[in-house]
Enzyme design. Structure first.
Site, short mmCIF file in Angstrom:
data_model
loop_
_atom_site.label_atom_id
_atom_site.label_comp_id
_atom_site.label_asym_id
_atom_site.label_seq_id
_atom_site.Cartn_x
_atom_site.Cartn_y
_atom_site.Cartn_z
N GLU A 81 -9.53 -1.74 4.42
CA GLU A 81 -10.26 -1.68 5.58
C GLU A 81 -11.48 -2.36 5.39
O GLU A 81 -12.29 -3.13 4.86
CB GLU A 81 -10.87 0.20 6.03
CG GLU A 81 -9.49 0.88 6.01
CD GLU A 81 -8.69 1.27 7.09
OE1 GLU A 81 -9.59 0.83 8.07
OE2 GLU A 81 -7.41 2.04 7.45
N HIS B 164 -7.70 -4.48 9.83
CA HIS B 164 -7.39 -4.18 7.86
C HIS B 164 -5.99 -5.18 7.25
O HIS B 164 -5.46 -5.29 8.93
CB HIS B 164 -7.14 -2.84 7.77
CG HIS B 164 -6.33 -1.59 8.66
ND1 HIS B 164 -6.54 -1.06 9.10
CD2 HIS B 164 -5.46 -1.75 7.86
CE1 HIS B 164 -5.29 -0.05 9.77
NE2 HIS B 164 -4.02 -0.85 8.87
N ASN C 237 -8.11 -3.12 13.53
CA ASN C 237 -9.16 -2.93 13.27
C ASN C 237 -9.60 -4.18 11.98
O ASN C 237 -10.43 -4.69 11.56
CB ASN C 237 -10.49 -1.77 12.59
CG ASN C 237 -9.88 -1.35 11.24
OD1 ASN C 237 -8.99 -1.89 11.01
ND2 ASN C 237 -10.10 -0.65 10.96
N ASP D 68 1.23 -1.78 -0.01
CA ASP D 68 -0.20 0.34 0.09
C ASP D 68 0.42 1.54 -0.08
O ASP D 68 2.17 1.22 0.23
CB ASP D 68 -0.92 0.07 1.15
CG ASP D 68 -0.36 -0.37 2.35
OD1 ASP D 68 1.19 -0.80 2.61
OD2 ASP D 68 -1.15 -0.36 3.17
#
Ligand code: GLP
Length: 225
Positions: free
Chosen positions: A142, A137, A135, A67
């Site tokens: 996400e 991801h 979370n 990313d």
């Protein structure tokens, strides 16, 4: 899914770097997609050491990333491009011609994503290295990211802004995936990954469906299992 639980971050980094060295020695032309973040830092320190001790040769590998922030200047110290050069790629003998990192400075991010996807189709990922967000991801996928998502521009929830990320579908096509998680902060995400429902709400949970997925965690990250 294979789970390797170790005592601490140091052991986790040792196992991860050993796996990467072994993969490169088995297939010197490996295509590797490297994660960023705090977690793989020591793994990369170990890889640089292994290279200096002539235990591994990076000259034929192809390096990708997972990313990147968007928009961001290529040389910015906040960029993942910079991170990978400082922590690994600039310290080992990778061939610059075989480094293909996402360009967060592009004027046409959609085109960047399509071209990256094409590049991966032509050079399928042998080894995907991942971290995980609190979370659940992976990369910048996400919660809400679909199982078949591709490389794309995404909104980021944990910080204001946008990024570019390999999709879950792109990651799932890698031949081998290793995910590293260390510390209490990651325990909930690791519980979701291992024991929760396979759901878009915990993007990492899709990895359970991968044929060759190794989860490397320390005791604290595994404390809710
Ligand atoms: C960010 C990155 C991910 C990384 C995650 C965990 O969201 N985009 O690629 O895996 O953070 O980072 P850390 O290892 O610093 O906890």
């Amino acid at each position: 899914m294979k789970i390797i639980e170790v005592n601490n971050y140091k052991e986790l980094s040792r196992i991860a770097s050993d796996i990467i060295v072994e993969e490169i020695n088995k297939k010197p032309t490996s295509v590797i997609s490297f994660a960023t973040g705090k977690t793989p830092k020591k793994t990369y320190i170990n890889l640089v050491k292994a290279y200096k001790n002539k235990k591994v040769d990076f000259s034929k590998i192809t390096s990708l990333d997972v990313d990147e922030f968007y928009p961001i200047k290529r040389g910015s110290i906040k960029s993942y491009y910079h991170y990978l050069f400082v922590n690994l790629l600039g310290k080992v003998n990778v061939n610059k011609k075989n480094i293909f990192l996402l360009d967060g400075s592009t004027k046409n991010p959609e085109k960047e994503c399509t071209e990256y996807e094409k590049k991966i189709k032509e050079n399928p990922i042998d080894l995907q290295i991942l971290g995980i967000g609190e979370n659940g991801h992976i990369g910048f996928n996400e919660p809400g990211s679909s199982r078949n998502s591709k490389t794309r521009v995404v909104g980021l929830t944990h910080i204001k802004g946008t990024g570019i990320t390999l999709g879950i579908g792109t990651i799932m096509k890698a031949k081998k995936v290793i995910l590293l998680a260390s510390g209490k902060k990651k325990a909930k995400a690791i519980y979701g990954l291992v024991k929760g429902k396979i759901t878009e709400e915990v993007p990492a949970s899709f990895l359970r469906e991968h044929k060759d997925f190794i989860l490397i965690i320390d005791k604290k990250a595994g404390s809710l299992l």
